[in-house]
Motif scaffolding. Structure first.
Motif, PDB file in Angstrom:
ATOM      1  N   PRO A  63     -14.465   8.991  -8.015  1.00 53.77           N
ATOM      2  CA  PRO A  63     -15.745   8.076  -8.400  1.00 53.77           C
ATOM      3  C   PRO A  63     -15.420   7.151  -9.922  1.00 53.77           C
ATOM      4  CG  PRO A  63     -16.804  10.174  -8.078  1.00 53.77           C
ATOM      5  CD  PRO A  63     -15.207  10.364  -8.009  1.00 53.77           C
ATOM      6  N   HIS A  64     -14.568   7.800 -10.684  1.00 54.38           N
ATOM      7  CA  HIS A  64     -14.064   7.069 -11.848  1.00 54.38           C
ATOM      8  C   HIS A  64     -13.175   5.946 -11.442  1.00 54.38           C
ATOM      9  CE1 HIS A  64     -11.728   6.162 -15.340  1.00 54.38           C
ATOM     10  NE2 HIS A  64     -12.836   6.455 -16.023  1.00 54.38           N
ATOM     11  N   GLY A  65     -12.011   6.259 -10.538  1.00 49.94           N
ATOM     12  CA  GLY A  65     -11.068   5.455  -9.997  1.00 49.94           C
ATOM     13  C   GLY A  65     -11.570   4.265  -9.230  1.00 49.94           C
ATOM     14  N   VAL A  66     -12.457   4.627  -8.405  1.00 47.34           N
ATOM     15  CA  VAL A  66     -13.207   3.541  -7.625  1.00 47.34           C
ATOM     16  C   VAL A  66     -13.957   2.682  -8.333  1.00 47.34           C
ATOM     17  CG1 VAL A  66     -14.923   3.020  -5.792  1.00 47.34           C
ATOM     18  CG2 VAL A  66     -13.393   4.785  -5.433  1.00 47.34           C
ATOM     19  N   ALA A  74      -7.482   1.353  -5.173  1.00 46.23           N
ATOM     20  CA  ALA A  74      -8.043   3.090  -5.199  1.00 46.23           C
ATOM     21  C   ALA A  74      -7.522   3.761  -3.964  1.00 46.23           C
ATOM     22  CB  ALA A  74      -9.397   3.220  -5.172  1.00 46.23           C
ATOM     23  N   ALA A  75      -7.632   3.160  -2.508  1.00 48.31           N
ATOM     24  CA  ALA A  75      -7.209   3.914  -1.528  1.00 48.31           C
ATOM     25  C   ALA A  75      -5.748   3.812  -1.462  1.00 48.31           C
ATOM     26  CB  ALA A  75      -7.593   3.156  -0.281  1.00 48.31           C
ATOM     27  N   GLY A  76      -5.213   2.953  -1.933  1.00 45.46           N
ATOM     28  CA  GLY A  76      -3.785   2.981  -1.867  1.00 45.46           C
ATOM     29  C   GLY A  76      -2.924   3.834  -2.892  1.00 45.46           C
ATOM     30  N   LEU A  79      -3.558   7.393  -1.459  1.00 43.22           N
ATOM     31  CA  LEU A  79      -2.549   7.856  -0.496  1.00 43.22           C
ATOM     32  C   LEU A  79      -1.229   7.929  -1.210  1.00 43.22           C
ATOM     33  CD1 LEU A  79      -3.787   5.337   2.316  1.00 43.22           C
ATOM     34  CD2 LEU A  79      -4.090   8.001   2.404  1.00 43.22           C
ATOM     35  N   ILE A  80      -0.558   7.178  -2.149  1.00 43.23           N
ATOM     36  CA  ILE A  80       0.694   7.319  -2.657  1.00 43.23           C
ATOM     37  C   ILE A  80       0.734   8.552  -3.173  1.00 43.23           C
ATOM     38  CG2 ILE A  80       2.211   6.282  -4.368  1.00 43.23           C
ATOM     39  CD1 ILE A  80       1.172   3.438  -3.608  1.00 43.23           C
ATOM     40  N   GLY A  81      -0.487   8.981  -4.064  1.00 47.39           N
ATOM     41  CA  GLY A  81      -0.509  10.248  -4.566  1.00 47.39           C
ATOM     42  C   GLY A  81       0.024  11.392  -3.817  1.00 47.39           C
ATOM     43  N   GLY A  82      -0.784  11.454  -2.749  1.00 46.21           N
ATOM     44  CA  GLY A  82      -0.810  12.354  -1.765  1.00 46.21           C
ATOM     45  C   GLY A  82       0.793  12.324  -1.216  1.00 46.21           C
ATOM     46  N   LEU A  83       1.384  11.119  -0.738  1.00 50.48           N
ATOM     47  CA  LEU A  83       2.688  11.079  -0.455  1.00 50.48           C
ATOM     48  C   LEU A  83       3.889  11.771  -1.357  1.00 50.48           C
ATOM     49  CD1 LEU A  83       2.716   7.630   1.434  1.00 50.48           C
ATOM     50  CD2 LEU A  83       3.070   9.886   2.509  1.00 50.48           C
ATOM     51  N   VAL A  84       3.745  11.288  -2.672  1.00 49.42           N
ATOM     52  CA  VAL A  84       4.473  11.870  -3.718  1.00 49.42           C
ATOM     53  C   VAL A  84       4.473  13.125  -3.906  1.00 49.42           C
ATOM     54  CG1 VAL A  84       4.814  11.764  -6.118  1.00 49.42           C
ATOM     55  CG2 VAL A  84       4.468   9.753  -5.110  1.00 49.42           C
ATOM     56  N   PHE A  85       3.264  13.727  -3.797  1.00 52.60           N
ATOM     57  CA  PHE A  85       3.181  15.322  -3.984  1.00 52.60           C
ATOM     58  C   PHE A  85       3.637  15.983  -2.728  1.00 52.60           C
ATOM     59  CE2 PHE A  85       1.719  14.091  -8.084  1.00 52.60           C
ATOM     60  CZ  PHE A  85       2.335  14.981  -8.705  1.00 52.60           C
ATOM     61  N   MET A  86       3.450  15.272  -1.554  1.00 51.70           N
ATOM     62  CA  MET A  86       3.942  16.136  -0.245  1.00 51.70           C
ATOM     63  C   MET A  86       5.578  16.269  -0.601  1.00 51.70           C
ATOM     64  SD  MET A  86       3.485  14.792   3.681  1.00 51.70           S
ATOM     65  CE  MET A  86       4.242  13.126   3.804  1.00 51.70           C
ATOM     66  N   THR A 194      -7.185   8.048  -9.303  1.00 57.03           N
ATOM     67  CA  THR A 194      -6.967   8.200  -7.823  1.00 57.03           C
ATOM     68  C   THR A 194      -5.596   8.830  -7.467  1.00 57.03           C
ATOM     69  OG1 THR A 194      -6.528   5.839  -7.973  1.00 57.03           O
ATOM     70  CG2 THR A 194      -8.678   6.512  -7.110  1.00 57.03           C
ATOM     71  N   PHE A 195      -4.543   8.514  -8.123  1.00 48.42           N
ATOM     72  CA  PHE A 195      -3.197   8.946  -7.629  1.00 48.42           C
ATOM     73  C   PHE A 195      -3.133  10.500  -7.617  1.00 48.42           C
ATOM     74  CE2 PHE A 195       1.162  10.615  -9.055  1.00 48.42           C
ATOM     75  CZ  PHE A 195       1.868   9.888  -8.042  1.00 48.42           C
ATOM     76  N   CYS A 196      -3.706  10.786  -8.905  1.00 48.48           N
ATOM     77  CA  CYS A 196      -3.797  12.372  -9.121  1.00 48.48           C
ATOM     78  C   CYS A 196      -4.745  12.902  -8.242  1.00 48.48           C
ATOM     79  CB  CYS A 196      -4.291  12.596 -10.806  1.00 48.48           C
ATOM     80  SG  CYS A 196      -3.146  12.389 -11.786  1.00 48.48           S
ATOM     81  N   ALA A 197      -5.968  12.494  -8.027  1.00 41.63           N
ATOM     82  CA  ALA A 197      -6.622  12.737  -6.811  1.00 41.63           C
ATOM     83  C   ALA A 197      -6.032  13.173  -5.342  1.00 41.63           C
ATOM     84  CB  ALA A 197      -7.838  11.967  -6.983  1.00 41.63           C
TER      85      ALA A 197
END
Length: 240
Positions: A63-66, A74-76, A79-86, A194-197
């Motif tokens: 919510p804070h990020g959006v 925010a969506a980008g 998703l990048i946060g998820g890819l980096v931590f994958m 959002t990256f961290c989320a």
């Protein structure tokens, strides 16, 4: 900047980080002295930590990020946060370094501590409630991170508690960034949240949820996840 705000940010962020250290100490005491936390409760705590992380994602970070950046960005960044931590999770597992839950803890704690510092000069009561909620999340997350590292072998096990002692200092540094660098609606802070989320959500599904069910412990662990999310819900009701 008033000295009172600086001292308050240091105190609140330090105490909320200390909860993670305390969780690790409880995990060490449970392992080394007397195992007073049995398997069902232990897995319930793991699920509680996962629920708290999901609550932080859904009720605080996203919510804070959006609110502070365009939806496409925010969506980008999510998703990048998820890819980096994958990719990071793959690399760590290849090296047999089990710190996924420690990473999730820090990904949750750092942006929330930045937000705490950013709002403390405007809404002190909100900052106090946020610190309480962060501490409630960090305690089980610290326990879980210790247990994961301890199970990873002697080398990571020896480092588990010492690594967790840095949590209060990480929180203080993040709060100072929020106090002096960021506004609560800052675009770059929104991108960080959002990256961290995205990174947290990946780690929850990759590490925490599977671990909460790796033994036959009945139905309790799943309800622990619900209790953890409730912490985020209460925090949102208090400060949202």
């Amino acid at each position: 900047m008033e000295t009172d705000f600086i001292l308050s940010a240091i105190l609140l962020s330090g105490l909320s980080g200390l909860a993670a250290t305390l969780g690790a100490i409880i995990g060490w005491f449970n392992k080394e002295r007397i195992e007073f936390i049995g398997a069902p409760l232990r897995h319930g705590i793991i699920a509680f930590g996962g629920g708290a992380l999901i609550g932080a994602i859904g009720l605080v970070l996203v919510p804070h990020g959006v609110d502070s950046q365009p939806l496409w960005l925010a969506a980008g960044t999510f998703l990048i946060g998820g890819l980096v931590f994958m990719a990071l999770s793959w690399w760590l597992k290849k090296r047999k370094t089990p710190i996924g839950q420690l990473l999730a803890l820090m990904l949750d704690f750092v942006p929330e501590a930045i937000v705490l510092g950013a709002v403390i000069s405007m809404e002190f009561g909100q900052a106090v409630f946020l610190a309480v909620i962060i501490a409630a999340q960090n305690l089980p997350e610290g326990f879980n991170a210790f247990r994961e590292m301890q199970m990873g072998g002697r080398k990571t096990g020896r480092l588990a508690v010492p690594l967790m002692t840095i949590a209060p200092f990480v929180g203080m540094a993040a709060a100072m960034m929020g106090l002096f660098v960021y506004e609560s609606n800052d675009l770059s802070l929104g991108m960080i949240t959002t990256f961290c989320a995205g990174g947290i959500l990946y780690l929850v599904f990759e590490d925490i949820i599977p671990e909460s069910h790796d033994e036959d412990c009945g139905l309790f662990p799943a309800y622990g996840g619900l209790l953890g999310f409730t912490v985020g819900l209460i925090g949102y009701g208090l400060v949202g």
